[in-house]
Design an enzyme around this catalytic site. Sequence first.
Site, PDB file in Angstrom:
ATOM      1  N   GLY A   1      98.913 -84.586  49.936  1.00 36.69           N
ATOM      2  CA  GLY A   1     100.148 -83.941  50.356  1.00 36.69           C
ATOM      3  C   GLY A   1     100.001 -82.723  51.244  1.00 36.69           C
TER       4      GLY A   1
ATOM      5  CG  ASP B   1      94.696 -88.000  57.083  1.00 38.91           C
ATOM      6  OD1 ASP B   1      93.861 -87.884  57.985  1.00 38.91           O
ATOM      7  OD2 ASP B   1      94.557 -87.484  55.959  1.00 38.91           O
TER       8      ASP B   1
ATOM      9  CE  LYS C   1      95.163 -84.500  57.503  1.00 33.46           C
ATOM     10  NZ  LYS C   1      94.436 -84.567  56.223  1.00 33.46           N
TER      11      LYS C   1
ATOM     12  CB  CYS D   1      87.881 -86.262  57.082  1.00 38.58           C
ATOM     13  SG  CYS D   1      87.813 -87.099  55.508  1.00 38.58           S
TER      14      CYS D   1
END
Lengths: 149, 297
Positions: B112, B176, B114, B227
């Site tokens: 949460g 993401d 982002k 990432c």
Amino acid sequence: MSFDEFLLQFGIKEKVEVKQIYRSFFRVRDESYLAHRPVWVDECLAHIRNGKIVPSVDFLQWVSKRARRWARVGAKAEWLFICGRDLKSSSIEDHNNPSSGDFVVILNDRRECLGYGVASGPLSDGKLTIRRVFDIGDLLRRERKRRKV
Amino acid sequence: MASAGREFFQERYEQLGGEVASVQITQSIRVNTLKTTCKELISRLSSKGVVLEREPLAKNAYRVVSSPFSLGAITEYLLGLYALQEVAAQIPVEVLAPRQGELVLDCCAAPGGKSSQIAQLMKNKGRLVCYELKPHRLKSLLVNLERMGVKNAVVFRADVSRVRLLNKEFDKVLVDAPCSGNYVLEKGWFEKRRLEGILRNAQIQRKILSSAVSVARQGGVIVYSTCSLEPEENELVIDWAIRNLPVKVVLANVKGASPGVVDVFGARLHSDVSKCARLWPHKTKTQGFFIAKLVKK
């Protein structure tokens, strides 16, 4: 406990329109998503836990602005309170004379609400102690408890 | 040939123009402008002995130079005045640039950070739709939305492919994607990851990106980020998207980032892949990150 009963503990008679989704209450602006069974919609106001209602951080601030009884604490007591401790009379810097059994919102120096508790004695000479019921540190404890599972 | 271990990954990174470096990332915070201002929060925290420094890579980001206590348990944190969020993780939402009144989708929303950043940039106006499939990650998402004061979100515990059922066309979409992570964030990362796992992730990432593109409006923006430093989860996904989905890549424009790699282990990718941004830890002193900005045709 109903939502109205929760507010009445603080002497608040104002009606709040809420929608219950699973175990949480929301202020919903747009109901069109409800048919798709979301777990969260718009503004979260509170959760049901062990048959009682615990407020969200923001709704707690709303409650504190309307609550009948309050007590203000200093920095050290603020830290202890959000760690889940009760408040001793010596750590309460100011209050508006709650009676024993009253629900009291706990404010810091900036008048931000840290949680609430129930006033208890001794109340003679204005001395007040508060048994913690809920504090904002609950957010962390809730998340950590879950992580261990 | 082994498909795991430090040497294996080090050799791969060198072929891509990178390296494995010992990077100590510093803790960063994101000021929650839904509840306070940068000036107010800095003054408040500095009165408690916290030293912060402006982080140039993201708008509301500050590096924690020193703090006499943990910043994850104090009143200001619990009231949602800031989030603990590594600076590189703040960049994808800045590239997405959601605005007030828009309809925005966050495909893999937990934990949460982002999502709350999106709501912050939208000033809680418009609609943010979040999907999270994994029940054990949902709790963190909901706690973060609550703490940060997000009031324009709707959250579904479901696979994002179900977003089609909403019958909406989104202005902006953040993917993401779940990924293998990177060595800076996780101790023993090199020993835990294998190429097979990375390839499995890539399949899931393509599926999620495909769902995201299908519900974006024409001209809508899709930001894909991970990432991970592995090209299979990054450049190769975008190269596949260019060739198979109705999207074009636009310049991600991230300060300090390197361009997406177009020569991947002997394969020549679409030249537009170079418009993506790759954050090599040894260059940016952040965790590794990859960000692609796509526009639906």
